[in-house]
Structures are given as C-alpha cells and as structure tokens.
Design a protein around this motif. Sequence first.
Motif, PDB file in Angstrom:
ATOM      1  N   THR A 134       0.868  -1.185   0.000  1.00 19.32           N
ATOM      2  CA  THR A 134       0.000   0.000   0.000  1.00 19.32           C
ATOM      3  C   THR A 134       0.902   1.231   0.000  1.00 19.32           C
ATOM      4  O   THR A 134       1.994   1.216   0.569  1.00 19.32           O
ATOM      5  CB  THR A 134      -0.883   0.078   1.258  1.00 19.32           C
ATOM      6  OG1 THR A 134      -0.080  -0.297   2.348  1.00 19.32           O
ATOM      7  CG2 THR A 134      -2.123  -0.748   1.154  1.00 19.32           C
ATOM      8  N   GLU A 135       0.391   2.262  -0.623  1.00 18.81           N
ATOM      9  CA  GLU A 135       1.218   3.472  -0.713  1.00 18.81           C
ATOM     10  C   GLU A 135       0.964   4.371   0.494  1.00 18.81           C
ATOM     11  O   GLU A 135      -0.189   4.674   0.812  1.00 18.81           O
ATOM     12  CB  GLU A 135       0.898   4.223  -2.009  1.00 18.81           C
ATOM     13  CG  GLU A 135       1.790   5.432  -2.198  1.00 18.81           C
ATOM     14  CD  GLU A 135       1.745   6.021  -3.601  1.00 18.81           C
ATOM     15  OE1 GLU A 135       0.692   5.942  -4.243  1.00 18.81           O
ATOM     16  OE2 GLU A 135       2.783   6.587  -4.024  1.00 18.81           O
ATOM     17  N   ALA A 136       2.033   4.792   1.174  1.00 20.59           N
ATOM     18  CA  ALA A 136       1.879   5.731   2.297  1.00 20.59           C
ATOM     19  C   ALA A 136       1.921   7.165   1.778  1.00 20.59           C
ATOM     20  O   ALA A 136       1.131   8.010   2.190  1.00 20.59           O
ATOM     21  CB  ALA A 136       2.982   5.526   3.319  1.00 20.59           C
ATOM     22  N   GLY A 137       2.856   7.443   0.855  1.00 18.87           N
ATOM     23  CA  GLY A 137       2.913   8.801   0.337  1.00 18.87           C
ATOM     24  C   GLY A 137       4.018   9.009  -0.683  1.00 18.87           C
ATOM     25  O   GLY A 137       4.845   8.127  -0.922  1.00 18.87           O
ATOM     26  N   ARG A 138       3.978  10.225  -1.285  1.00 18.68           N
ATOM     27  CA  ARG A 138       5.035  10.617  -2.227  1.00 18.68           C
ATOM     28  C   ARG A 138       5.606  11.945  -1.797  1.00 18.68           C
ATOM     29  O   ARG A 138       4.862  12.884  -1.515  1.00 18.68           O
ATOM     30  CB  ARG A 138       4.477  10.752  -3.642  1.00 18.68           C
ATOM     31  CG  ARG A 138       4.207   9.424  -4.251  1.00 18.68           C
ATOM     32  CD  ARG A 138       3.755   9.519  -5.697  1.00 18.68           C
ATOM     33  NE  ARG A 138       2.987   8.308  -5.982  1.00 18.68           N
ATOM     34  CZ  ARG A 138       2.419   8.019  -7.127  1.00 18.68           C
ATOM     35  NH1 ARG A 138       2.522   8.873  -8.129  1.00 18.68           N
ATOM     36  NH2 ARG A 138       1.741   6.911  -7.293  1.00 18.68           N
ATOM     37  N   LEU A 139       6.910  11.994  -1.764  1.00 24.09           N
ATOM     38  CA  LEU A 139       7.578  13.214  -1.310  1.00 24.09           C
ATOM     39  C   LEU A 139       8.444  13.735  -2.463  1.00 24.09           C
ATOM     40  O   LEU A 139       9.362  13.042  -2.898  1.00 24.09           O
ATOM     41  CB  LEU A 139       8.430  12.842  -0.093  1.00 24.09           C
ATOM     42  CG  LEU A 139       9.007  13.931   0.783  1.00 24.09           C
ATOM     43  CD1 LEU A 139       9.455  13.330   2.102  1.00 24.09           C
ATOM     44  CD2 LEU A 139      10.152  14.682   0.154  1.00 24.09           C
ATOM     45  N   PHE A 140       8.093  14.895  -2.947  1.00 26.64           N
ATOM     46  CA  PHE A 140       8.896  15.520  -4.003  1.00 26.64           C
ATOM     47  C   PHE A 140       9.708  16.649  -3.383  1.00 26.64           C
ATOM     48  O   PHE A 140       9.141  17.555  -2.775  1.00 26.64           O
ATOM     49  CB  PHE A 140       7.999  16.109  -5.090  1.00 26.64           C
ATOM     50  CG  PHE A 140       7.386  15.071  -5.974  1.00 26.64           C
ATOM     51  CD1 PHE A 140       7.962  14.745  -7.200  1.00 26.64           C
ATOM     52  CD2 PHE A 140       6.235  14.415  -5.588  1.00 26.64           C
ATOM     53  CE1 PHE A 140       7.395  13.773  -8.023  1.00 26.64           C
ATOM     54  CE2 PHE A 140       5.666  13.440  -6.396  1.00 26.64           C
ATOM     55  CZ  PHE A 140       6.241  13.117  -7.613  1.00 26.64           C
ATOM     56  N   TYR A 141      11.010  16.605  -3.524  1.00 22.17           N
ATOM     57  CA  TYR A 141      11.856  17.672  -2.997  1.00 22.17           C
ATOM     58  C   TYR A 141      12.365  18.463  -4.204  1.00 22.17           C
ATOM     59  O   TYR A 141      13.146  17.949  -5.002  1.00 22.17           O
ATOM     60  CB  TYR A 141      13.022  17.068  -2.214  1.00 22.17           C
ATOM     61  CG  TYR A 141      13.671  18.066  -1.269  1.00 22.17           C
ATOM     62  CD1 TYR A 141      14.271  19.220  -1.758  1.00 22.17           C
ATOM     63  CD2 TYR A 141      13.674  17.856   0.101  1.00 22.17           C
ATOM     64  CE1 TYR A 141      14.838  20.146  -0.888  1.00 22.17           C
ATOM     65  CE2 TYR A 141      14.257  18.772   0.965  1.00 22.17           C
ATOM     66  CZ  TYR A 141      14.828  19.908   0.481  1.00 22.17           C
ATOM     67  OH  TYR A 141      15.398  20.824   1.325  1.00 22.17           O
ATOM     68  N   LEU A 142      11.906  19.727  -4.352  1.00 26.41           N
ATOM     69  CA  LEU A 142      12.307  20.511  -5.518  1.00 26.41           C
ATOM     70  C   LEU A 142      13.571  21.302  -5.200  1.00 26.41           C
ATOM     71  O   LEU A 142      13.503  22.380  -4.621  1.00 26.41           O
ATOM     72  CB  LEU A 142      11.188  21.456  -5.968  1.00 26.41           C
ATOM     73  CG  LEU A 142       9.794  20.857  -6.161  1.00 26.41           C
ATOM     74  CD1 LEU A 142       8.906  21.802  -6.968  1.00 26.41           C
ATOM     75  CD2 LEU A 142       9.833  19.510  -6.850  1.00 26.41           C
ATOM     76  N   SER A 143      14.686  20.722  -5.595  1.00 24.36           N
ATOM     77  CA  SER A 143      15.951  21.407  -5.352  1.00 24.36           C
ATOM     78  C   SER A 143      16.418  22.013  -6.673  1.00 24.36           C
ATOM     79  O   SER A 143      17.451  21.648  -7.228  1.00 24.36           O
ATOM     80  CB  SER A 143      16.950  20.388  -4.812  1.00 24.36           C
ATOM     81  OG  SER A 143      18.176  20.996  -4.595  1.00 24.36           O
ATOM     82  N   VAL A 144      15.582  22.910  -7.187  1.00 28.00           N
ATOM     83  CA  VAL A 144      15.809  23.535  -8.497  1.00 28.00           C
ATOM     84  C   VAL A 144      15.528  25.028  -8.362  1.00 28.00           C
ATOM     85  O   VAL A 144      14.907  25.442  -7.383  1.00 28.00           O
ATOM     86  CB  VAL A 144      14.848  22.934  -9.561  1.00 28.00           C
ATOM     87  CG1 VAL A 144      15.150  21.471  -9.811  1.00 28.00           C
ATOM     88  CG2 VAL A 144      13.389  23.100  -9.127  1.00 28.00           C
TER      89      VAL A 144
END
Length: 786
Positions: A139-149
């Motif tokens: 099961t998916e707990a979450g998605r974390l996108f870190y925008l280092s741009v």
Amino acid sequence: MFVTVFLLLVTLCAQGGYGEEIDEAQRPGHVSVVIVGGTGDLAKKYLWQGFFELYVNQVKNGYTFSFYGGGLSPADKATPVLFEILKAVSCSKDVSQERCALLKEQFLRLSQYRQLQSVEDYQDLAKHIEKELQQEGMTEAGRLFYLSVPAFAYADIADKINSSCRPTSGAWLRVVLEKPFGHDFRSAQVLASQLGNSLKDEEMYRIDHYLGKQVVSRILPFREENKKLLDPIWNRHHIERVEIVLKETLDVKGRIPFYDQYGVVRDVLQNHLTEVMTLLTMSLPMNLSSNEEVLRNKLQVFRSLLPVGKNQAVVGQYQEYKTEVQQELNKTKDHISITPTFAAVLMYIDEAQYEGVPILLISGKMLDERVGYSRILFKNDIFCLQNHNSVHCKPKQIVFHFGHGSLEYPAILVSKNLFKPVLMDSEWKEVTKHKDVDVLSLPLSDYYVQTPIVQREAYYELISHIFAGRKNSFISTENLLASWGLWTPLLSSLASTFPRIYPGGAENGDLLDVRIKGKDISYHNEVVIISNDQIGGFQVMQGKFRSSDMVSAWTEELVVRLAADIQEAAEAAVREAGVFHLALSGGSSPLALFQRLTLHHFSFPWRDTHVWMVDERCVPLTDSESNFRNLHDHLLHHVRIPYYNIHPMPVQINQRLCVEEDGGALLYEKEVSKWVNGSSFHFVLLGVGYDSHTASLFPGSKVDGHGESLVALTESPVKPHQRMTLTFSAINRAHKVALLVMGKGKHELITQLSRVKDNPDKWPVTGVKPANGRLVWYIDYDALLG
Ligand code: BG6
C-alpha cells in the motif's frame, strides 16, 4: 524488489537489534522520495545524507522506500553522477561498520536516476511507482517531491506533479520547496498563487533551514520550560535589546548571478533572521504543537512591528564584490553594483511588552568570523564602583548560539547572574566542563550551558519533520507574505542606496559598528561615502506660490521639512500657551508625514497636543474609508497622546450617519470653541484634490456659504458622498496653514492654480486665506515641475 529488500532489512534489523519484526498487514506502507535536482549542489551536500538517515530510522518502523534522483539530463549521463553522490552517505557513530555497509547497499539498490523534463517523464514515473506497488502488493503511504531547483521552475513542476504524479488515494503528497520564494511581496504573491493552482497549502513544505537548526527549534520549548522565570523579565522593563546575528567569513564568489539580484536582506534577513525574531518575540502559544496557534502568534508579531524604513537600516558591500560581479556577469570595469553584502536593521514592536526595545538583525559576508546567534541582553541597574568582575556587574544575557564561533557547538547559554534554566528535553544535556573561551564578552564558565546530546544537521531534522508532517517547522503562505510585507518597503527604499564599502575580514575594524539613536540606526563611524543623497542634490527650495510662501523639494525631503515645521510650531505653542491644537486632513498625502512623525520625532510634545479633524467621511470611524481610522492607524496608534486630546468628528449619532437634525456639525463646533482659544487652531494641515477641493469643500457647492459656522455637512461628487468638514471660517482663523501637494498627477493642477484668480466656488483651495495667520504651500518637485 521491495520485498527482497524488506526481507534483507528484517535480517539486518534483527542483527542490529532494531526491534520486533513487523507483521506484513501492519506495515505502514511505501514511500517514494523524488529529489528533483537530485545531482545538484544542495542534494549532494545535504539532501541525500538526510534521506539516508531518514531511511535508516524509518525502515525499522516498517516503512519501505524507493528513492529517485530526478533531473533534466538523460539517465545514461546522470546515473553515474548520482551514484557517486549516493556512495558518499555515511552512518552515525553508533552504527557498526558492517551494518553501515549493508544499509548503504540497500539504500543504493532502492535508488535510481530518472530524467524528469516533460509531462510524459512524470507520467512514466507515476506508472513505474504504481507498477512496483502492484507487483509487491504494497500500500502506498505517500510521495515526497523535494524541488531542489531554481524557483522559476516551481510552478511548472508543481503543475506536472499535480496532473500526472499524484499518489494513489489515501496516500499523502508532500512537495518541498527551497527559497527564494519570490523577491518581494508581489512576486511572492504571484508564486504562491501559481503554486496554489496545483497544490493544496498542506501539501507544500517551504524550507527555511534555520527552523531545522537544533537551537532555533528549541527557542519556544525553552521559553515554555522556563516560563516562570522568564515571564517577569521578558519585557521592556528588563530587556535592553535583542540581537539576531549571522556573521560569515566567506564571499559569494560563484553565486554572483543569483546573489547580485538578491543581496543579504533577501538572502538571509527576510527569512532566517526574521523567523528567529518571531520565535523570540511572539506570545508563547498555549500549545506548542498547534500549527494554527503558532502561526497566529507569529502573524501578530508582523502586525505589531513598526514600519522599517531607510533610517532603520545601514548597508555595506565588501570591496572585492565589485570585481567579482564584473567577472561573473561579464561587465566592464566601470560597472558598479549596489547590492548589499552586509546589513544591520533596527526594528521595534509596537506592543506594551516590547515598547522601545531595539531589535537588531545583522548579517554580512566577508566578516571577521563565522558565527550565528541571538542574544537577549538584559538591563543591569547595578552600578559597580570597584570590582567589575563581581558577578552582579557582568552582562545579564541569554544567548541562543546556533553554531560555529569560538564555542563551536550549538547551545543555549544563560548567564549565571540571571537564573539556572530548567531542562526537560531528554535530547539535550547540561554542559559542565567548560572550554576556556568567551562568548559575547563573558567567559563560558559564567553561563549555564545546554547543548544537544547528538548534533544533527538542520536538513536531516527538517526531512524527518516533513516525513512526520510537522508543518510548524515550515513557512506557510501567510507567514511568507507577512514577512515580505515587512521587508518590501525597505527593499524599495534601499534600491538606490550606496552601501558602505568594507575591506573584509579582520581589517573591517570598527567600520561596520552601528549606533542606535532613537528609532534610527546609523554607522557609528562617520566616513565619507558616496550616497544618492549627495548625487541627487536634495535641496530645499523656498519661494512664493499664489503670493504665499512656498517650500519645495523632492518628496522625502519635503516631508522631513514639513514634519520639522510642525514640531517647531508645536513647541512654540506649548511654550506660549501650554497646549498645541493641530487639525489634520485625510487622504494619502499625509501618510508619509505621519510615518516621519512617528519614527523620527520622539521629542514631539504629544502630551500637550490636541488632534482635530479637518474633515471626515460619513462612515463609521472603524471603516477603512474613515479619515479618523487612517489617522489612528498611521499616527495616533504609534504616539503617546492622551485619549482625551483626540477629537474625532461626530459623524455617527443616534446610530445614523450625518443626519442634519442630529446636529453633529454643531456639536463639533462647540467642542472646538470649548477647547481652542478663539477657535484658532495653531496648525491646520490641508491637501488639495485634483478638482482643487480642499478639506471637504468641493467646487460648485457654495463653499463660502457657511457663514460664521465653523463646521458643516457637505456633499462630495465621489463616494462616500456625505462629509463633515471645517469651513473656511474655521480654517482662516488658524495661526498657520500648510497646504501639502505631492506627486506628478498634481502638476497640471498646480500649473492652473499658479494662474487663476481667487474664486473659491470654482477653485475651493483659493479660499484658503488665513486672516491673521500664515499660509505655506509645501509642493514637491514632481507636482511643481511635472
Ligand atoms: C543560506 C544563504 O540560506 O544560508 C547563504 O543563501 C548563507 O548565503 C546560509 O550562507 C547561512 O546558513 P548557515 O546554516 O551556514 O548559517
């Protein structure tokens, strides 16, 4: 692949004593971490290490992970670069070499590079994640996108995440953003609204890495734990001043294209130092873990801060900066930049608790040492005649030491002549063995010192807070806009200020020492500097306009002059009559004057001044259209004037507005006659509208027809139509009348007025003719010369 990795980890956990094996059904789920800009500087220096530590700590709680380094380069080129970075992650000291090697191997296996450029790339990533989840039955707990741009790419990436890469239902999405979040109020607002089109507020995590510093995040808990000891002294009666300082030794070589557009105020004062300032001064929330309460109290600080103008800041630039700019921006030798690399800013909070307490925010590049701290310096009312080393003679202070400096480690220090602080956090300890160093002019042994047991990087702390969804450690949209609201006016006024040039390092000597005088800050040393004041030739011109005296200058100088003239009139009246009666107009022109009076005229005799209204709109006094409300918010609220000296016009009687039978005008007239000798105000400040109306006396309305009445109800051609106003009978009895005219938009009018004869019905302002007093026109160059 996840199952294999998970089994390996279970073995690993058992070996390493990580605790119980977790039942498959109870596992909290799978987390995908995507670092966009995964091979960039920040990712290399801090982020991958932070996510590795997160992985090590969370895998024992049963989470499974996959990591993606994203970027614009194709995978075949960037994959080896990413893996070089990943190989460099390290374990904490308590992990054995063998276990560390295994953990790293797992981490590397779970990581991959992905090109993330087009929408299709994001769609592919989503498909990839979903396929793996299905295959492994996770099961998916979450998605974390870190925008280092760079920030200009945020809106586009957020849009792609929103349209093609949201997690499956029930799982969370967290998108992490790095500063800069705009460069002023407007741009921050635009960026926030663009991001708001794709992401919900709770999905955005704006990083200010200072909030991840262990000492900074302990400011509120420290205040809470020591509340009983701090409450009696955390106020203007005891605090001498507050300092928030970040000194750096490095230059900005290599970062000029970014830095030259931002400068030190945007780079660190608007964010890091401001955040620390709010944590130190906000009312202590009842519940420290309530996001809403913490935010509410922070916003209240922003609302209470007095405006910060040019006189509340000094700026500097290290000598070599100019050459670095020429080189990195390909400019010629005569190119100069006025971007500050040093700034000291003075703030005041307009609340009884902190009234008059100077708050200094200081930061600079190329200074003599690297250190970050904030200090609350307390007043010491003991005069030591002889033994200056007695403990009661020494400075009383609390220092939140963020790191570096002579102390070298993060700590909270309380001078022993204050109190012994309580320590309730099990992750912190007391330091009892002291190095032989001084911290802010006290030997370390004169402090009670608390420090974290394990020192952790700010980025690791924040990554773990993102994972835990702890939003208090991040910058909300409201917080961000409030901060830009505070800094933007100063930034605009500094846009043409020449910084003081400093050589850099120890050679700076006392060149950057500052002095606080009243509400102003200046460099302590007078040195000859080029300033736009000298270039601009800010001269005040005296002349005649419509046969009366005229003062003219650039706006700023004109306001300075008018404020000085009002103060002079006030002092003369108080000397002669013991009281000063001042009648003020509404509108936007006087706002700069009000600001000048609040921030620069501390000796103004407000206690003996009565403030009257020249005119008022027929709206409740609390309405934003009300002249009184304006006057209250911009002047009266900020000065010490007794309530009974303030005379708003009675536009609301019997719960209705300006009804003739209610006799409001007569009431005000009686009040004037009662208080003001001969109904002659000492000073009346007037403006003039584009149609030449003055006070609320409008063209074509028989402005001379009010006979002997001092106050009348009138009609304005624009909304709100109904007004109450002083009549010419009242105005022309005054000792002194000032007519303030500013802005290019008034040039046409001034030209016409210079030619027309007196005709108050057509040109009401021409009816201003004090019988025994003096009229002075204050016209700025824009209005006079167009
Ligand atoms: C960054 C600034 O946000 O903070 C840098 O962009 C500055 O210019 C740095 O050097 C300071 O952070 P620290 O953690 O080294 O005090």
